[in-house]
Write a protein that holds these residues in place. Structure first.
Motif, PDB file in Angstrom:
ATOM      1  N   CYS A  10       0.806  -1.202   0.000  1.00  0.00           N
ATOM      2  CA  CYS A  10       0.000   0.000   0.000  1.00  0.00           C
ATOM      3  C   CYS A  10       0.846   1.261   0.000  1.00  0.00           C
ATOM      4  O   CYS A  10       0.492   2.256  -0.604  1.00  0.00           O
ATOM      5  CB  CYS A  10      -0.928  -0.004   1.212  1.00  0.00           C
ATOM      6  SG  CYS A  10      -2.246  -1.205   1.053  1.00  0.00           S
ATOM      7  N   VAL A  64      -3.347   5.146   7.983  1.00  0.00           N
ATOM      8  CA  VAL A  64      -3.657   4.012   7.125  1.00  0.00           C
ATOM      9  C   VAL A  64      -4.598   3.059   7.859  1.00  0.00           C
ATOM     10  O   VAL A  64      -4.365   2.693   9.015  1.00  0.00           O
ATOM     11  CB  VAL A  64      -2.379   3.281   6.680  1.00  0.00           C
ATOM     12  CG1 VAL A  64      -2.720   2.185   5.678  1.00  0.00           C
ATOM     13  CG2 VAL A  64      -1.393   4.263   6.054  1.00  0.00           C
ATOM     14  N   TYR A  66      -6.436  -0.580   7.945  1.00  0.00           N
ATOM     15  CA  TYR A  66      -6.095  -1.904   7.437  1.00  0.00           C
ATOM     16  C   TYR A  66      -7.248  -2.900   7.424  1.00  0.00           C
ATOM     17  O   TYR A  66      -7.253  -3.821   6.614  1.00  0.00           O
ATOM     18  CB  TYR A  66      -4.927  -2.486   8.248  1.00  0.00           C
ATOM     19  CG  TYR A  66      -3.638  -1.741   8.013  1.00  0.00           C
ATOM     20  CD1 TYR A  66      -2.868  -1.980   6.883  1.00  0.00           C
ATOM     21  CD2 TYR A  66      -3.201  -0.764   8.891  1.00  0.00           C
ATOM     22  CE1 TYR A  66      -1.695  -1.282   6.636  1.00  0.00           C
ATOM     23  CE2 TYR A  66      -2.028  -0.050   8.674  1.00  0.00           C
ATOM     24  CZ  TYR A  66      -1.284  -0.324   7.533  1.00  0.00           C
ATOM     25  OH  TYR A  66      -0.130   0.385   7.302  1.00  0.00           O
ATOM     26  N   ALA A  71     -12.185   0.222   6.750  1.00  0.00           N
ATOM     27  CA  ALA A  71     -11.978   0.807   5.428  1.00  0.00           C
ATOM     28  C   ALA A  71     -13.327   1.091   4.755  1.00  0.00           C
ATOM     29  O   ALA A  71     -13.524   2.152   4.140  1.00  0.00           O
ATOM     30  CB  ALA A  71     -11.135  -0.122   4.564  1.00  0.00           C
ATOM     31  N   THR A 302      -4.080   0.829  -4.868  1.00  0.00           N
ATOM     32  CA  THR A 302      -3.811   0.311  -3.519  1.00  0.00           C
ATOM     33  C   THR A 302      -4.639   0.948  -2.426  1.00  0.00           C
ATOM     34  O   THR A 302      -4.914   0.308  -1.420  1.00  0.00           O
ATOM     35  CB  THR A 302      -2.329   0.520  -3.151  1.00  0.00           C
ATOM     36  OG1 THR A 302      -2.050   1.919  -3.113  1.00  0.00           O
ATOM     37  CG2 THR A 302      -1.406  -0.162  -4.131  1.00  0.00           C
ATOM     38  N   THR A 303      -5.019   2.217  -2.600  1.00  0.00           N
ATOM     39  CA  THR A 303      -5.656   2.922  -1.493  1.00  0.00           C
ATOM     40  C   THR A 303      -6.793   3.812  -1.966  1.00  0.00           C
ATOM     41  O   THR A 303      -6.809   4.273  -3.108  1.00  0.00           O
ATOM     42  CB  THR A 303      -4.651   3.822  -0.741  1.00  0.00           C
ATOM     43  OG1 THR A 303      -4.057   4.729  -1.668  1.00  0.00           O
ATOM     44  CG2 THR A 303      -3.583   3.014  -0.064  1.00  0.00           C
ATOM     45  N   LEU A 305      -8.022   7.358  -0.769  1.00  0.00           N
ATOM     46  CA  LEU A 305      -7.537   8.443   0.082  1.00  0.00           C
ATOM     47  C   LEU A 305      -8.646   9.453   0.359  1.00  0.00           C
ATOM     48  O   LEU A 305      -9.349   9.890  -0.544  1.00  0.00           O
ATOM     49  CB  LEU A 305      -6.351   9.138  -0.589  1.00  0.00           C
ATOM     50  CG  LEU A 305      -5.539  10.114   0.253  1.00  0.00           C
ATOM     51  CD1 LEU A 305      -4.954   9.418   1.478  1.00  0.00           C
ATOM     52  CD2 LEU A 305      -4.422  10.727  -0.586  1.00  0.00           C
ATOM     53  N   ALA A 326      -6.093   6.920   4.658  1.00  0.00           N
ATOM     54  CA  ALA A 326      -5.924   6.028   3.510  1.00  0.00           C
ATOM     55  C   ALA A 326      -6.491   4.650   3.819  1.00  0.00           C
ATOM     56  O   ALA A 326      -5.962   3.927   4.663  1.00  0.00           O
ATOM     57  CB  ALA A 326      -4.444   5.912   3.138  1.00  0.00           C
ATOM     58  N   SER A 328      -6.638   1.027   3.065  1.00  0.00           N
ATOM     59  CA  SER A 328      -5.749   0.113   2.344  1.00  0.00           C
ATOM     60  C   SER A 328      -6.556  -0.983   1.658  1.00  0.00           C
ATOM     61  O   SER A 328      -7.029  -1.918   2.301  1.00  0.00           O
ATOM     62  CB  SER A 328      -4.739  -0.513   3.310  1.00  0.00           C
ATOM     63  OG  SER A 328      -4.017  -1.539   2.662  1.00  0.00           O
ATOM     64  N   GLN A 404       0.906   3.864  -5.725  1.00  0.00           N
ATOM     65  CA  GLN A 404      -0.511   3.588  -5.521  1.00  0.00           C
ATOM     66  C   GLN A 404      -1.097   2.728  -6.632  1.00  0.00           C
ATOM     67  O   GLN A 404      -2.308   2.637  -6.779  1.00  0.00           O
ATOM     68  CB  GLN A 404      -1.291   4.902  -5.378  1.00  0.00           C
ATOM     69  CG  GLN A 404      -1.024   5.563  -4.031  1.00  0.00           C
ATOM     70  CD  GLN A 404      -2.101   6.543  -3.650  1.00  0.00           C
ATOM     71  OE1 GLN A 404      -3.254   6.425  -4.052  1.00  0.00           O
ATOM     72  NE2 GLN A 404      -1.748   7.522  -2.853  1.00  0.00           N
TER      73      GLN A 404
END
Length: 418
Positions: A10, A64, A66, A71, A302-303, A305, A326, A328, A404
């Motif tokens: 990430c 971040v 996880y 998320a 990957t993320t 944001l 972010a 992940s 990213q």
């Protein structure tokens, strides 16, 4: 799964404990993140999900996230986690970008766009995508080895987007150049003074080109996507010129890059899992599920944001106002709390609508249907045209550089015609 079944991480730097990381009132030593091409990175993600589900990276200042549930919360709560990243110092192209809008503005624009970007209209492009893919495969069919990225995964999405938008085929070179300047930038170049200004100039160049094309199509009756966008309306409400140009820009940049990554990732993962590839060749009806598993197992981006709009508690830590947050995708898509046996690449897994391969929530990629369709059709054409495909793991294989993105810059593949 054979050795080498890994994805990019990430963030391409170690996470180190530091003041203000919000993890604990005591010093906690967190092992550095493994190298992005080390399968041990997934053990590290698991450790972070279990012990530090929300953690601040002192090097970037990003918080971040996880775990899957956390998320998902970030991606579906725009009032607390805003997409308006320009206020955090991100470069602007002079337009309001759809991915950087919050409701209700985002809701209005997306609803109007949806009138031109319907599932039926996307499905209608299938014959064109198949034709373009065969034309590009014709150019490489007599070679023993190709770079799957440069020769196929990179060229097909650009050709498709240009045709769908109704732009001249001869402008492919122009779009290739813009895309490569974005995709080939190194972390060292990103850190250099003036990088953001140069990126902004590149964006402005693309925007100026698209603005001219939009103006040519206003109030005209043509069947290409750009004309539909230029004249789209809902209950009398139409997109402004800036909104139309912005979406065409996002469609090219986001749609092209994510689809390129997904096509190459699919070929790589099927090479790493030969039994799955053999089953798909025998039962093409499984290809849609296999594409979903590619997106879950190795998401192209990957993320997700966001920016915190207020002080908020998440994952046992306090995130202050106006912080980068972010989500992940790499870690969340491997969260065992959501996906049983998450490390396995399982083409029978049913995860559509749950994984974060094309984002999630308000900003779930509006072009996801096109990306999925392209990937499915490219795999079908490759299976039709080549009875064997094998990645040359001793060849010039290279991961995509921008941190990213998850995928390849070069993927050497041996081909044996059917």
């Amino acid at each position: 799964m054979r050795p080498g079944a890994f994805s990019r991480g990430c963030i391409d730097r170690p996470f180190l404990p530091g003041k203000g990381d919000g993890v604990s009132t005591t010093d906690i030593e967190i092992p550095p993140q493994p190298n992005v091409n080390d399968p041990a990175i997934y053990d590290w993600y698991r450790m972070m999900r279990d012990e530090h589900p929300v953690h601040r990276d002192p090097a970037t200042g990003w918080w971040v996230v996880y775990r899957y549930a956390d998320a998902r919360h970030v991606l579906t709560t725009p009032g607390t986690y805003s997409s308006e990243m320009h206020r955090m110092g991100f470069p602007e192209s002079g337009l309001e970008s759809l991915p950087q809008m919050d409701p209700p503005r985002h809701t209005r624009v997306r609803q109007i766009l949806s009138t031109a970007f319907t599932p039926a209209s996307i499905a209608a492009y299938e014959p064109q995508i198949i034709r373009l893919t065969h034309e590009i495969v014709d150019e490489i069919a007599d070679r023993d080895q190709v770079d799957l990225v440069a020769d196929l995964a990179y060229t097909v999405p650009i050709a498709v987007i240009l045709e769908i938008l109704g732009l001249p085929a001869e402008d492919r070179v122009l779009f290739y150049d813009w895309a490569r300047k974005v995709m080939n930038v190194t972390p060292e170049e990103m850190a250099q003074e003036g990088y953001l200004e140069a990126l902004g100039e590149l964006q402005q160049e693309a925007v100026s080109y698209l603005r001219e094309r939009v103006r040519e199509r206003k109030n005209k009756n043509s069947d290409d996507m750009l004309t539909r966008l230029a004249n789209a309306e809902l209950d009398g409400d139409r997109l402004t010129e800036d909104e139309t140009v912005n979406f065409a820009n996002v469609m090219f940049a986001g749609g092209h890059i994510s689809t390129t990554m997904t096509i190459a990732n699919a070929v790589d993962l099927l090479d790493l899992n030969p039994a799955a590839q053999a089953e798909l060749r025998q039962n093409r009806a499984l290809i849609p599920q296999a594409v979903e598993e590619v997106l879950r197992h190795r998401p192209p981006i990957t993320t997700g944001l966001r920016a915190s709009t207020r002080e908020v508690e998440l994952g046992g830590v306090t995130i202050p106002e106006n912080q980068h947050v972010a989500a992940s995708f790499c870690s969340a898509n491997r969260d065992e709390r959501q996906f049983p046996d998450p490390e396995a690449f399982d083409i029978h897994r049913r995860s559509e609508g749950r994984h974060f391969g094309f984002g999630f929530g308000t900003h779930h990629c509006i072009g996801n249907a096109l990306g999925r369709l392209e990937t499915r059709l490219v795999l079908n054409v490759l299976f039709d045209r080549f009875k064997e495909m094998a990645v040359d793991r001793n060849g010039d294989l290279a991961w995509a550089v921008p941190p990213q993105m998850v995928g390849f810059d070069k993927l050497p593949v041996f081909l044996r015609p059917a």
